[in-house]
Scaffold this active site. Structure first.
Site, PDB file in Angstrom:
ATOM      1  N   MET A  30     -10.308 -26.128  -1.819  1.00 27.12           N
ATOM      2  CA  MET A  30      -9.130 -25.415  -2.314  1.00 27.12           C
ATOM      3  C   MET A  30      -9.329 -23.907  -2.150  1.00 27.12           C
ATOM      4  O   MET A  30      -8.611 -23.106  -2.785  1.00 27.12           O
ATOM      5  CB  MET A  30      -8.860 -25.772  -3.783  1.00 27.12           C
ATOM      6  CG  MET A  30      -8.554 -27.267  -3.949  1.00 27.12           C
ATOM      7  SD  MET A  30      -7.544 -27.633  -5.380  1.00 27.12           S
ATOM      8  CE  MET A  30      -8.584 -27.022  -6.698  1.00 27.12           C
ATOM      9  N   LEU A  33     -13.813 -19.513  -1.732  1.00 21.31           N
ATOM     10  CA  LEU A  33     -15.087 -20.127  -1.337  1.00 21.31           C
ATOM     11  C   LEU A  33     -16.294 -19.431  -1.943  1.00 21.31           C
ATOM     12  O   LEU A  33     -16.317 -18.215  -2.108  1.00 21.31           O
ATOM     13  CB  LEU A  33     -15.189 -20.118   0.191  1.00 21.31           C
ATOM     14  CG  LEU A  33     -14.075 -20.863   0.917  1.00 21.31           C
ATOM     15  CD1 LEU A  33     -14.277 -20.789   2.422  1.00 21.31           C
ATOM     16  CD2 LEU A  33     -13.992 -22.322   0.461  1.00 21.31           C
ATOM     17  N   HIS A  34     -17.310 -20.228  -2.269  1.00 21.73           N
ATOM     18  CA  HIS A  34     -18.573 -19.732  -2.811  1.00 21.73           C
ATOM     19  C   HIS A  34     -19.707 -20.493  -2.135  1.00 21.73           C
ATOM     20  O   HIS A  34     -19.462 -21.339  -1.256  1.00 21.73           O
ATOM     21  CB  HIS A  34     -18.593 -19.880  -4.337  1.00 21.73           C
ATOM     22  CG  HIS A  34     -18.258 -21.271  -4.807  1.00 21.73           C
ATOM     23  ND1 HIS A  34     -19.079 -22.348  -4.560  1.00 21.73           N
ATOM     24  CD2 HIS A  34     -17.182 -21.760  -5.480  1.00 21.73           C
ATOM     25  CE1 HIS A  34     -18.533 -23.435  -5.074  1.00 21.73           C
ATOM     26  NE2 HIS A  34     -17.375 -23.111  -5.631  1.00 21.73           N
ATOM     27  N   GLY A  36     -21.449 -22.927  -2.960  1.00 26.87           N
ATOM     28  CA  GLY A  36     -21.349 -24.389  -3.017  1.00 26.87           C
ATOM     29  C   GLY A  36     -20.581 -24.916  -1.810  1.00 26.87           C
ATOM     30  O   GLY A  36     -21.051 -25.786  -1.077  1.00 26.87           O
ATOM     31  N   HIS A  37     -19.395 -24.333  -1.577  1.00 31.96           N
ATOM     32  CA  HIS A  37     -18.596 -24.746  -0.417  1.00 31.96           C
ATOM     33  C   HIS A  37     -19.380 -24.495   0.867  1.00 31.96           C
ATOM     34  O   HIS A  37     -19.373 -25.326   1.782  1.00 31.96           O
ATOM     35  CB  HIS A  37     -17.304 -23.921  -0.333  1.00 31.96           C
ATOM     36  CG  HIS A  37     -16.372 -24.068  -1.496  1.00 31.96           C
ATOM     37  ND1 HIS A  37     -16.115 -23.043  -2.366  1.00 31.96           N
ATOM     38  CD2 HIS A  37     -15.627 -25.120  -1.915  1.00 31.96           C
ATOM     39  CE1 HIS A  37     -15.227 -23.444  -3.263  1.00 31.96           C
ATOM     40  NE2 HIS A  37     -14.926 -24.707  -3.032  1.00 31.96           N
ATOM     41  N   LYS A 149     -21.079 -32.097  -7.549  1.00 30.42           N
ATOM     42  CA  LYS A 149     -20.611 -31.455  -8.781  1.00 30.42           C
ATOM     43  C   LYS A 149     -19.383 -32.199  -9.312  1.00 30.42           C
ATOM     44  O   LYS A 149     -19.199 -32.334 -10.512  1.00 30.42           O
ATOM     45  CB  LYS A 149     -20.263 -29.996  -8.522  1.00 30.42           C
ATOM     46  CG  LYS A 149     -20.022 -29.240  -9.786  1.00 30.42           C
ATOM     47  CD  LYS A 149     -19.340 -27.948  -9.541  1.00 30.42           C
ATOM     48  CE  LYS A 149     -18.232 -27.857 -10.516  1.00 30.42           C
ATOM     49  NZ  LYS A 149     -16.968 -27.459 -10.075  1.00 30.42           N
ATOM     50  N   ASP A 150     -18.551 -32.667  -8.387  1.00 34.38           N
ATOM     51  CA  ASP A 150     -17.376 -33.451  -8.772  1.00 34.38           C
ATOM     52  C   ASP A 150     -17.708 -34.925  -8.563  1.00 34.38           C
ATOM     53  O   ASP A 150     -17.189 -35.574  -7.655  1.00 34.38           O
ATOM     54  CB  ASP A 150     -16.180 -32.999  -7.941  1.00 34.38           C
ATOM     55  CG  ASP A 150     -15.870 -31.529  -8.174  1.00 34.38           C
ATOM     56  OD1 ASP A 150     -15.289 -31.216  -9.218  1.00 34.38           O
ATOM     57  OD2 ASP A 150     -16.261 -30.693  -7.348  1.00 34.38           O
ATOM     58  N   MET A 184     -22.019 -23.569  -9.398  1.00 29.37           N
ATOM     59  CA  MET A 184     -21.019 -22.676  -8.795  1.00 29.37           C
ATOM     60  C   MET A 184     -19.668 -23.363  -8.776  1.00 29.37           C
ATOM     61  O   MET A 184     -19.575 -24.566  -8.535  1.00 29.37           O
ATOM     62  CB  MET A 184     -21.441 -22.302  -7.395  1.00 29.37           C
ATOM     63  CG  MET A 184     -22.651 -21.421  -7.432  1.00 29.37           C
ATOM     64  SD  MET A 184     -22.871 -20.585  -5.889  1.00 29.37           S
ATOM     65  CE  MET A 184     -24.372 -19.688  -6.279  1.00 29.37           C
ATOM     66  N   ARG A 187     -13.682 -21.666 -10.402  1.00 32.50           N
ATOM     67  CA  ARG A 187     -13.173 -21.335 -11.740  1.00 32.50           C
ATOM     68  C   ARG A 187     -14.137 -20.444 -12.524  1.00 32.50           C
ATOM     69  O   ARG A 187     -13.738 -19.889 -13.551  1.00 32.50           O
ATOM     70  CB  ARG A 187     -12.887 -22.616 -12.534  1.00 32.50           C
ATOM     71  CG  ARG A 187     -11.667 -23.367 -12.001  1.00 32.50           C
ATOM     72  CD  ARG A 187     -11.214 -24.470 -12.937  1.00 32.50           C
ATOM     73  NE  ARG A 187      -9.909 -24.983 -12.573  1.00 32.50           N
ATOM     74  CZ  ARG A 187      -9.699 -26.101 -11.854  1.00 32.50           C
ATOM     75  NH1 ARG A 187     -10.727 -26.816 -11.436  1.00 32.50           N
ATOM     76  NH2 ARG A 187      -8.483 -26.487 -11.544  1.00 32.50           N
TER      77      ARG A 187
HETATM   78  P1  AMP Z   1     -12.905 -27.323  -4.536  1.00 29.36           P
HETATM   79  O1  AMP Z   1     -12.565 -26.158  -3.665  1.00 29.36           O
HETATM   80  O2  AMP Z   1     -13.268 -26.958  -5.924  1.00 29.36           O
HETATM   81  O3  AMP Z   1     -11.870 -28.427  -4.441  1.00 29.36           O
HETATM   82  O4  AMP Z   1     -14.234 -27.950  -3.916  1.00 29.36           O
HETATM   83  C1  AMP Z   1     -14.298 -28.354  -2.574  1.00 29.36           C
HETATM   84  C2  AMP Z   1     -15.550 -29.136  -2.362  1.00 29.36           C
HETATM   85  O5  AMP Z   1     -16.686 -28.325  -2.655  1.00 29.36           O
HETATM   86  C3  AMP Z   1     -15.642 -30.378  -3.271  1.00 29.36           C
HETATM   87  O6  AMP Z   1     -16.191 -31.452  -2.546  1.00 29.36           O
HETATM   88  C4  AMP Z   1     -16.583 -29.905  -4.349  1.00 29.36           C
HETATM   89  O7  AMP Z   1     -17.293 -30.955  -4.971  1.00 29.36           O
HETATM   90  C5  AMP Z   1     -17.517 -29.007  -3.571  1.00 29.36           C
HETATM   91  N1  AMP Z   1     -18.198 -28.072  -4.466  1.00 29.36           N
HETATM   92  C6  AMP Z   1     -17.624 -27.261  -5.386  1.00 29.36           C
HETATM   93  N2  AMP Z   1     -18.572 -26.591  -6.081  1.00 29.36           N
HETATM   94  C7  AMP Z   1     -19.763 -26.995  -5.593  1.00 29.36           C
HETATM   95  C8  AMP Z   1     -21.124 -26.684  -5.909  1.00 29.36           C
HETATM   96  N3  AMP Z   1     -21.449 -25.800  -6.857  1.00 29.36           N
HETATM   97  N4  AMP Z   1     -22.095 -27.307  -5.200  1.00 29.36           N
HETATM   98  C9  AMP Z   1     -21.777 -28.224  -4.237  1.00 29.36           C
HETATM   99  N5  AMP Z   1     -20.524 -28.546  -3.899  1.00 29.36           N
HETATM  100  C10 AMP Z   1     -19.524 -27.956  -4.560  1.00 29.36           C
END
Ligand code: AMP
Length: 284
Positions: A30, A33-34, A36-37, A149-150, A184, A187
């Site tokens: 979404m 980006l950090h 984790g992404h 994380k999810d 990470m 939010r």
């Molecule tokens: P989001 O943008 O929050 O929908 O996350 C996109 C993808 O990045 C999802 O598969 C999340 O699980 C993954 N993600 C988010 N935060 C982290 C993190 N800290 N470490 C690893 N993957 C992450």
């Protein structure tokens, strides 16, 4: 790196890549980006010929009163980061490219979606499952990368790809954390400095659970209690749930045996809701 806004163009590029027998790795996000992404992207880069990252703030996975409107968005900064990581395509559609006029088809994964995040955020996983289905059907990747994380999302996505017969393999990437242990998350940008520091209590609590397990604790409710007690030491933290469940079907368990167990928490800090988890008995 090319930025694509149209679903039809994304689908036609994906078709061409399949004809050329290129392996495609896909990272749905979404945005905002950090690290984790970016770890997911690095993994995709290593494992695939072509890397496609989607950036789409999916309205259907946000409930009424949640943060859809204020969710952080910065496509320019995100694209600059992704270019550095040698991403080939960024798929950044507008809402009406995904939810076309008259849209009325949703994907609902039974059972798995009714607990934890699903119970606290009704409709959330219907939105997730629907958008993941549309994205996977458009890109048809060989591999798709998701973060542990999810954890419940991983379970839902694995189930839907299996049930609907997608040929995409789901690759799960471990949670990337700040030095404090805080997982990470886009939010985290909502937290002020004080909250951000104190939010590391989630991981401290989960580490205590891991340690107790290592020292022989096998009672699920005792593990849950350890996590609750630790989080309760932080006055800013309001527990939404602490769950100790089977990592296969997310059903509650009593005694921890040999299979993987998910210890998951959701905690509010002011208006911000954070989730985190660890897995006990992790099988590689
Ligand atoms: P989001 O943008 O929050 O929908 O996350 C996109 C993808 O990045 C999802 O598969 C999340 O699980 C993954 N993600 C988010 N935060 C982290 C993190 N800290 N470490 C690893 N993957 C992450």
């Amino acid at each position: 790196m090319e930025i694509i806004n149209r679903k039809q163009r994304m689908a036609s590029i994906a078709r061409k890549l399949r004809r050329e027998s290129k392996t495609v790795g896909f990272v749905p996000t979404m945005g905002a980006l950090h690290e984790g992404h970016l770890t997911l992207v690095k993994e995709a880069r290593q494992m695939s010929d072509i890397v496609i990252v989607s950036i789409f703030v999916n309205p259907t996975q946000f409930g009424p009163g949640e943060d859809f409107e204020r969710y952080p968005r910065d496509l320019t900064a995100d694209a600059a980061m992704l270019a550095e990581y040698e991403v080939d395509y960024v798929f950044a559609p507008d809402t009406d490219e995904i939810y076309i006029p008259g849209f009325s088809t949703y994907v609902y994964v039974e059972g798995l979606t009714e607990t934890l995040e699903g119970a606290s955020r009704p409709g959330h996983f219907r939105g997730v499952a629907t958008v993941v289905t549309i994205l996977l059907n458009t890109v048809r990747p060989d591999l798709a990368f998701f973060g542990s994380k999810d954890a419940q999302q991983v379970g839902v996505v694995k189930r839907l790809t299996r049930d609907l017969g997608f040929e995409t393999e789901i690759v799960v990437v471990p949670t990337v954390r700040e030095e404090s242990g805080l997982a990470m998350s886009s939010r985290n940008a909502y937290l002020n400095e004080d909250e951000r520091q104190k939010a590391s209590i989630l991981y401290q609590a989960l580490r205590e659970a891991k340690l107790a397990f290592k020292n022989g604790e096998r009672n699920a409710s005792a593990i849950a209690q350890i996590v609750e007690d630790k989080i309760a030491t932080e006055p800013l933290a309001r527990i939404d749930y602490v769950a100790v469940v089977s990592n296969d079907d997310l059903e509650p368990i009593d005694k921890i045996a040999d299979s993987e167990v998910l210890v998951a928490v959701a905690v509010r800090f002011g208006k911000v809701r954070l989730i985190d988890n660890v897995i006990l008995n992790r099988k590689q």
